[in-house]
Motif scaffolding. Structure first.
Motif, PDB file in Angstrom:
ATOM      1  N   UNK A 162       0.826  -1.208   0.000  1.00  0.00           N
ATOM      2  CA  UNK A 162       0.000   0.000   0.000  1.00  0.00           C
ATOM      3  C   UNK A 162       0.859   1.256   0.000  1.00  0.00           C
ATOM      4  N   UNK A 163       1.912   1.231   0.787  1.00  0.00           N
ATOM      5  CA  UNK A 163       2.795   2.389   0.889  1.00  0.00           C
ATOM      6  C   UNK A 163       3.502   2.652  -0.438  1.00  0.00           C
ATOM      7  N   UNK A 164       3.957   1.607  -1.104  1.00  0.00           N
ATOM      8  CA  UNK A 164       4.644   1.805  -2.383  1.00  0.00           C
ATOM      9  C   UNK A 164       3.673   2.247  -3.472  1.00  0.00           C
ATOM     10  N   UNK A 165       2.436   1.781  -3.437  1.00  0.00           N
ATOM     11  CA  UNK A 165       1.472   2.204  -4.458  1.00  0.00           C
ATOM     12  C   UNK A 165       1.043   3.648  -4.231  1.00  0.00           C
ATOM     13  N   UNK A 166       1.052   4.109  -2.997  1.00  0.00           N
ATOM     14  CA  UNK A 166       0.707   5.495  -2.703  1.00  0.00           C
ATOM     15  C   UNK A 166       1.814   6.436  -3.182  1.00  0.00           C
ATOM     16  N   UNK A 167       3.070   6.001  -3.090  1.00  0.00           N
ATOM     17  CA  UNK A 167       4.178   6.833  -3.539  1.00  0.00           C
ATOM     18  C   UNK A 167       4.292   6.898  -5.052  1.00  0.00           C
TER      19      UNK A 167
END
Length: 151
Positions: free
Chosen positions: A138-143
């Motif tokens: 989730x964190x990588x897709x948000x970035x």
């Protein structure tokens, strides 16, 4: 033309084999197997009231395993599958850790209940690891989302 030599069962079996070799597939398969072991332990104990947690978590893990294996998450965009998986894994980790600690602490004289509690602690840690991996996803897709141009 479609390949008529391969049966649908063979295609599904090949998808299963290839998905279990991925990290997410291996984690989900291990969650299903551990939940099944916990169900057996709680069912053979004197007090099997905690088997509902293992049954629910096994069913949810099985559903997500099938959805991700058959790549249905790419077809149905109504549900945000990554967030759903995150919530499933986080709730599973919390429930397994709480119920397993209760079973280990109060299970004096009931061996299968203690064994189910120990396997439940292992499953709780596995579900917590699954939560962490989904959080990183989730964190990588948000970035990687596109910035607005303001036009």
């Amino acid at each position: 033309m479609a390949d008529t030599t391969a049966s649908p069962a063979t295609n599904c079996l090949e998808k299963l084999k290839s998905y279990v070799k991925t990290q997410k597939g291996f984690i989900l398969a291990t969650e299903i197997i551990l939940s099944f072991i916990i169900i057996i332990c709680y069912a053979s104990s004197l007090y099997g009231g905690y088997s509902a947690v293992a049954i629910c978590e096994m069913v949810f893990a099985l559903i997500f395993f099938i959805i991700f294996m058959m790549e249905l998450d790419k077809q149905f965009h109504v549900v945000h599958w990554v967030w759903s998986d995150f919530i499933r894994a986080a709730i599973g980790a919390a429930l397994y850790l709480i119920t397993s600690l209760i079973c280990v602490i109060q299970g004096a004289g009931d061996g299968p209940r203690i064994a189910g509690g120990v396997f439940g602690l292992i499953a709780g840690l596995l579900f917590a690891y699954d939560t962490y991996t989904v959080y990183l996803q989730l964190k990588s897709s948000r970035n990687h989302t596109a910035a607005s141009t303001g036009v």
